[in-house]
Enzyme design. Structure first.
Site, mmCIF file in Angstrom:
data_model
loop_
_atom_site.group_PDB
_atom_site.id
_atom_site.type_symbol
_atom_site.label_atom_id
_atom_site.label_comp_id
_atom_site.label_asym_id
_atom_site.label_seq_id
_atom_site.Cartn_x
_atom_site.Cartn_y
_atom_site.Cartn_z
ATOM 1 C CB SER A 19 33.918 44.906 61.354
ATOM 2 O OG SER A 19 34.341 45.760 60.301
ATOM 3 C CG ASP A 311 36.035 40.696 54.256
ATOM 4 O OD1 ASP A 311 36.627 41.793 54.171
ATOM 5 O OD2 ASP A 311 35.235 40.427 55.177
ATOM 6 C CG HIS A 314 36.774 43.226 57.392
ATOM 7 N ND1 HIS A 314 35.587 42.775 56.846
ATOM 8 C CD2 HIS A 314 36.435 44.166 58.307
ATOM 9 C CE1 HIS A 314 34.569 43.407 57.421
ATOM 10 N NE2 HIS A 314 35.065 44.258 58.314
#
Length: 337
Positions: A19, A311, A314
């Site tokens: 991600s 978040d 991340h």
């Protein structure tokens, strides 16, 4: 300002991993768990729309592509209707939630890192149909290949699911297993024509807000020192491994990308970077939220660039911008070497 006479530093950019570098592939497989298709993800993007990137704005692939005059944004390969120009200048094959260990991706239904070359093969076929075989191989030989994965193998797998710990009671043995998988991956990419390959190490995993929250008595939010030591050990092994692989693959150039030290420096000296908060993400409480738990109903911090994390896992775009500069320096030094 973009000067059109500036030659791109690389003809194309090709991205594999998780991600941190997935520019939106997870929007497309039907059953992936981790997807960033809702606000506040993408809130600082030019169109203020969520696009599958796990951040408020751009990711490292976009930042590097722009720095090297390749293009402004790197599209996900699974995006329908990709233009010929996008194919020729490179795409992203990464998938949020993926790891080198296939078992990591089982829980998240991500496309495992070692499955991503399958997409790359269909990419190569399309590239050849656009520019012909010879030019296609020239592009791939000279493309900047970025591989960024590994944290999920520890966060979502080794530290939380007992199976691998039973198999590899010592974390160092599991690291060796992961590095073997990485070795397999880069040899496959080499066999498909990749030559300039940058491999990202691990961040200080014990300082990710989600990891600090996992130890729920940790009210003062100290970094988990053991997990950080594990990250450092893994990175040392990776740094030793890459020159060995390079020596065995004629014409290859490998770069160990050190993003660990810059991130640690941002955590230890936040004011140097204009950060006010380094221990929780901007979204919701900032301790646990990621993916679907960070959503339009979550409170979001006022000033996104004052937060190291967007978040609980991340980084924010501000962090990625600083990291992009560090990585750029590493890449330009590597090209000269």
């Amino acid at each position: 300002a973009k000067n059109n006479t500036t030659q791109p530093l690389f003809p194309a950019i090709l991205i594999f991993g998780d991600s941190t570098v997935d520019t939106g592939n997870n929007n497309y497989p039907l059953n992936t768990i981790f997807r960033a298709t809702h606000l506040p993800y993408g809130i600082d993007f030019p169109n203020r729309k969520p696009n599958g990137r796990f951040s408020n704005g751009k990711l490292i692939p976009d930042i590097l592509a722009a720095k090297y005059n390749i293009k402004q944004f790197v599209p996900p390969f699974l995006q329908p209707n990709l233009s010929d120009h996008e194919i020729v200048t490179g795409v992203c094959f990464a998938s949020a939630g993926a790891g080198y260990d296939d078992r990591t991706s089982l829980s998240t239904q991500a496309i495992p890192v070692l499955e991503q070359p399958k997409m790359f093969k269909s990419y190569i076929a399309r590239l050849k149909s656009i520019v012909g075989d010879k030019k296609a191989m020239e592009i791939i030989n000279n493309a900047l290949v970025v591989i960024s994965a590994g944290p999920n193998d520890f966060i979502l797998n080794y530290y939380t699911v007992p199976l691998r710990r039973l198999e590899y009671p010592r974390v160092s043995d599991y690291q060796d297993f992961i590095l073997k998988r990485l070795d397999t991956l880069v040899r496959e990419l080499y066999s498909l024509g990749c030559r300039k390959i940058m491999v990202n190490g691990l961040p200080p995993i014990g300082c990710l807000p989600i990891q600090m929250s996992a130890k729920f008595r940790n009210i003062f939010r100290f970094c988990l020192e053991q997990e950080n030591r594990d990250s450092v050990l893994y990175n040392q092994k990776l740094q030793k491994l890459l020159p060995q692989i390079e020596a065995s693959l004629k014409g290859s150039k490998f770069l160990y990308c050190n993003s660990h030290d810059p991130v640690l420096d941002m955590m230890q000296n936040p004011s140097k970077y204009g950060f006010k908060e380094t221990k929780r993400g901007c979204c919701g409480t900032g301790y646990m939220e990621t993916s679907f738990m960070c959503n339009p109903f979550s409170r979001t911090c006022g000033n996104h660039s004052e937060f190291l994390f967007f978040d609980s896992i991340h980084p924010s775009e501000a962090t990625y911008n600083y990291l992009g500069n560090f990585i750029d320096t590493q890449i330009r030094g590597w090209l000269k070497a």
